[in-house]
Motif scaffolding. Structure first.
Motif, mmCIF file in Angstrom:
data_model
loop_
_atom_site.group_PDB
_atom_site.id
_atom_site.type_symbol
_atom_site.label_atom_id
_atom_site.label_comp_id
_atom_site.label_asym_id
_atom_site.label_seq_id
_atom_site.Cartn_x
_atom_site.Cartn_y
_atom_site.Cartn_z
ATOM 1 N N ASP A 279 0.830 -1.499 0.145
ATOM 2 C CA ASP A 279 -0.005 -0.031 0.077
ATOM 3 C C ASP A 279 0.731 1.287 0.004
ATOM 4 O O ASP A 279 0.269 2.380 -0.183
ATOM 5 N N ILE A 280 2.097 1.210 0.494
ATOM 6 C CA ILE A 280 3.061 2.374 0.142
ATOM 7 C C ILE A 280 3.023 2.758 -1.178
ATOM 8 O O ILE A 280 2.951 3.769 -1.660
ATOM 9 N N TYR A 281 3.197 1.863 -2.255
ATOM 10 C CA TYR A 281 3.307 1.950 -3.629
ATOM 11 C C TYR A 281 2.073 2.660 -4.173
ATOM 12 O O TYR A 281 2.101 3.544 -4.783
ATOM 13 N N ASN A 282 0.979 1.961 -3.763
ATOM 14 C CA ASN A 282 -0.252 2.486 -4.194
ATOM 15 C C ASN A 282 -0.657 3.910 -3.470
ATOM 16 O O ASN A 282 -1.207 4.804 -4.376
ATOM 17 N N SER A 283 -0.271 4.079 -2.220
ATOM 18 C CA SER A 283 -0.298 5.669 -1.988
ATOM 19 C C SER A 283 0.436 6.594 -2.407
ATOM 20 O O SER A 283 0.321 7.706 -2.649
ATOM 21 N N LEU A 284 1.533 6.140 -2.975
ATOM 22 C CA LEU A 284 2.792 6.859 -3.686
ATOM 23 C C LEU A 284 2.183 7.590 -4.912
ATOM 24 O O LEU A 284 2.211 8.649 -5.414
ATOM 25 N N PHE A 285 1.218 6.545 -5.749
ATOM 26 C CA PHE A 285 0.369 7.089 -7.068
ATOM 27 C C PHE A 285 -0.614 8.282 -6.504
ATOM 28 O O PHE A 285 -0.623 9.109 -7.390
ATOM 29 N N ALA A 286 -0.986 8.233 -5.513
ATOM 30 C CA ALA A 286 -1.959 9.089 -4.935
ATOM 31 C C ALA A 286 -1.255 10.402 -4.692
ATOM 32 O O ALA A 286 -1.665 11.552 -4.987
ATOM 33 N N ILE A 287 -0.067 10.512 -4.119
ATOM 34 C CA ILE A 287 0.643 11.420 -3.753
ATOM 35 C C ILE A 287 1.115 12.278 -4.985
ATOM 36 O O ILE A 287 0.997 13.658 -5.275
ATOM 37 N N ALA A 288 1.589 11.454 -6.039
ATOM 38 C CA ALA A 288 1.919 11.904 -7.293
ATOM 39 C C ALA A 288 0.682 12.759 -8.038
ATOM 40 O O ALA A 288 0.854 13.905 -8.356
ATOM 41 N N VAL A 289 -0.583 11.920 -7.954
ATOM 42 C CA VAL A 289 -1.531 12.586 -8.720
ATOM 43 C C VAL A 289 -1.968 13.860 -7.979
ATOM 44 O O VAL A 289 -2.259 14.879 -8.559
ATOM 45 N N GLY A 290 -2.028 13.732 -6.597
ATOM 46 C CA GLY A 290 -2.456 14.961 -5.914
ATOM 47 C C GLY A 290 -1.472 16.196 -6.196
ATOM 48 O O GLY A 290 -1.951 17.223 -6.313
ATOM 49 N N THR A 291 -0.228 16.012 -6.197
ATOM 50 C CA THR A 291 0.691 17.039 -6.608
ATOM 51 C C THR A 291 0.552 17.456 -8.010
ATOM 52 O O THR A 291 0.392 18.982 -8.251
ATOM 53 N N ILE A 292 0.424 16.782 -8.740
ATOM 54 C CA ILE A 292 0.132 17.049 -10.393
ATOM 55 C C ILE A 292 -1.265 17.965 -10.322
ATOM 56 O O ILE A 292 -1.479 19.070 -11.130
ATOM 57 N N LEU A 293 -2.239 17.713 -9.629
ATOM 58 C CA LEU A 293 -3.413 18.316 -9.721
ATOM 59 C C LEU A 293 -3.821 19.219 -8.466
ATOM 60 O O LEU A 293 -4.705 19.800 -8.212
ATOM 61 N N GLU A 294 -2.504 19.512 -7.981
ATOM 62 C CA GLU A 294 -2.542 20.602 -6.836
ATOM 63 C C GLU A 294 -3.224 20.614 -5.887
ATOM 64 O O GLU A 294 -3.979 21.658 -5.499
ATOM 65 N N VAL A 295 -3.201 19.476 -5.268
ATOM 66 C CA VAL A 295 -4.130 19.095 -4.116
ATOM 67 C C VAL A 295 -3.058 19.689 -2.957
ATOM 68 O O VAL A 295 -1.814 19.152 -3.021
ATOM 69 N N ASP A 296 -3.672 20.456 -1.831
ATOM 70 C CA ASP A 296 -2.570 20.726 -0.643
ATOM 71 C C ASP A 296 -1.967 19.781 -0.142
ATOM 72 O O ASP A 296 -2.570 18.568 0.110
ATOM 73 N N ARG A 297 -0.675 19.764 0.159
ATOM 74 C CA ARG A 297 -0.066 18.744 0.808
ATOM 75 C C ARG A 297 -0.831 18.256 2.116
ATOM 76 O O ARG A 297 -0.712 16.974 2.255
#
Length: 448
Positions: A279-297
């Motif tokens: 799930d670390i890998y799975n969540s990393l994808f979400a961190i990447a997408v959130g960053t690309i689409l400018e979701v607050d950290r």
């Protein structure tokens, strides 16, 4: 999505029958029993059932119209006659997607981890946007189009899981959904029976690019050997996630805690409430997408902390001093090894109940033996194998000194567990869905 019946007919090149005045369609269904208000029923013809046989039932349940590739002279409600109702469904989904010009779409494919990755991404995007995701197994040439049609008109971002078993299938889904961001979680051996090699699986998964714009972004797992080796063959901008290899979004300083994992990405600390290392890998994808689409950290950190609990996907169930891990939703070599790794982090006696991994074809014996050899390296106390090809897991695992290995029928699994389970035991149940090992899990839990 709200569409006028006349608009639908034009979009799918269909012929309106019994038409006198237009009606507004607000919902779409392929199930005659699942009919909501203002629903258009779309009957599909399959190998076992023909949805056209249930048109009258759909109308009785409240459908306001239907699409059909058959004539219904005895029905007076307006309907749309087409040559092929499945093609009509897919064409209509393409039309609906084109209407949503401002919609951002994230497409998720890969051999394992698709659903969990989708859930993490949806959690992140929901913190900023009106987000939508396809439900359950609605990830194929039928489920994806119906999901798009039932997406609310005010959706800003959609996350679509895309499944496949052969060439051309991801391409079709991508051309319907037109993702702005594509994700390939990994390349394993699922469906290798059809595709014959992991490189071919890579090519089939890479079809996600087919519907993406030239400006689209593809996010891949750089720790996956095949993706890392062939990433230069990809035709869109590539962003990487990983733990072991250098990546754009790399998890470092990974720490296991009593209720999950913490890790750092770019100097910021994240935490996920999960016992599954993958799930670390799975969540990393979400961190990447959130960053690309400018979701607050900070919103991203809150969103990935806890994803929706997915039944039978590394589902941890406590029964007194015993821990049951139900991972019977599906299995491939990659997910087997990952689950075994995660179980090794639990305290106490470790028991594996493993069934067949299906759809491996001529590679089945070697892939099952690979799992057995992997167990030899791990602190596993008991291995219980059941099924046809799981005997190859047993054949390797029985070589481990100091542990016990069994090859039994599915019905006999419970008898072995009664003898082997002691207090502070952790039991992992894992197999492909077709093995129905979930039935053993349910029986075991019922008896505790």
């Amino acid at each position: 999505m709200n569409l006028w019946l006349s608009e639908i007919a034009k979009a799918i090149n269909g012929e309106l029958r019994n038409f006198s005045s237009d009606v507004l369609v607000k919902n779409f269904s392929i199930n005659s029993k699942n009919i909501g208000k203002d629903t258009l029923f779309i009957p599909l013809k399959g190998s076992r059932f023909d949805g056209h046989d249930f048109v009258k039932e759909a109308l009785q349940n409240g459908a306001i119209s239907f699409i059909s590739q058959k004539d219904f002279e005895d029905i007076k409600v307006p309907y749309i006659k087409v040559q092929d109702s499945l093609l009509a469904l897919q064409s209509l989904a393409c039309y609906a997607r084109r209407k949503l010009n401002d919609l951002k779409v994230v497409g998720v494919t890969g051999s394992v981890g698709k659903t969990s990755t989708k859930e993490y991404i949806f959690n992140v995007l929901s913190r900023k946007y009106k987000a939508f995701k396809n439900q359950g197994n609605f990830n194929n040439h039928i489920g994806l189009p119906i999901s798009i049609l039932n997406m609310p008109d005010d959706t800003q971002v959609a996350v679509f899981e895309m499944g496949m078993s052969n060439f051309g299938e991801i391409s079709k889904l991508s051309q319907i959904a037109k993702p702005d961001i594509g994700i390939i979680t990994n390349i394993g051996v699922a469906h290798i029976e059809n595709l014959k090699s992991r490189y071919n699986i890579f090519l089939a998964k890479s079809e996600i690019q087919d519907g993406m714009p030239e400006s689209g972004i593809l996010i891949i797992n750089s720790d996956n050997d095949i993706l890392n080796l062939h990433k230069k063959e990809l035709k869109r901008k590539v962003v990487t996630i990983g733990i072991e290899n250098e990546s754009n979004f790399r998890a470092q300083n990974v720490q296991r805690h009593q209720n999950g994992f913490s890790f750092e990405v770019g100097g910021y600390t994240y935490f996920i409430e999960s016992f599954n290392f993958h799930d670390i890998y799975n969540s990393l994808f979400a961190i990447a997408v959130g960053t690309i689409l400018e979701v607050d950290r900070q919103l991203v950190k809150e969103a990935i902390r806890q994803k929706e609990r997915l039944k039978r996907r590394f589902e941890v169930i406590k029964k007194g001093s015993i821990t049951v891990v139900d991972d019977t939703y599906n299995a491939s070599t990659h997910s087997m090894l990952s689950a075994i790794d995660s179980i090794c982090e639990f305290e106490g006696k470790k028991i594996l109940v493993l069934g067949d991994m299906l759809e491996l074809g001529e590679f089945s014996e070697e892939e099952h033996r690979k799992v057995g050899r992997y167990i030899l390296q791990k602190p596993i106390d008991v291995v219980i194998c059941t099924g046809k090809d799981a005997i190859y897991i047993f054949d390797e695992a029985k070589k481990k000194e100091g542990s016990r290995a069994y090859f039994v029928s599915k019905d006999e699994c419970l008898d072995v567990l009664k003898r082997e389970v002691t207090s502070n035991s952790t039991i992992l149940f894992k197999a492909s869905r077709g093995v129905k090992l979930d039935e053993v899990v349910d029986e075991f839990l019922k008896e505790r």
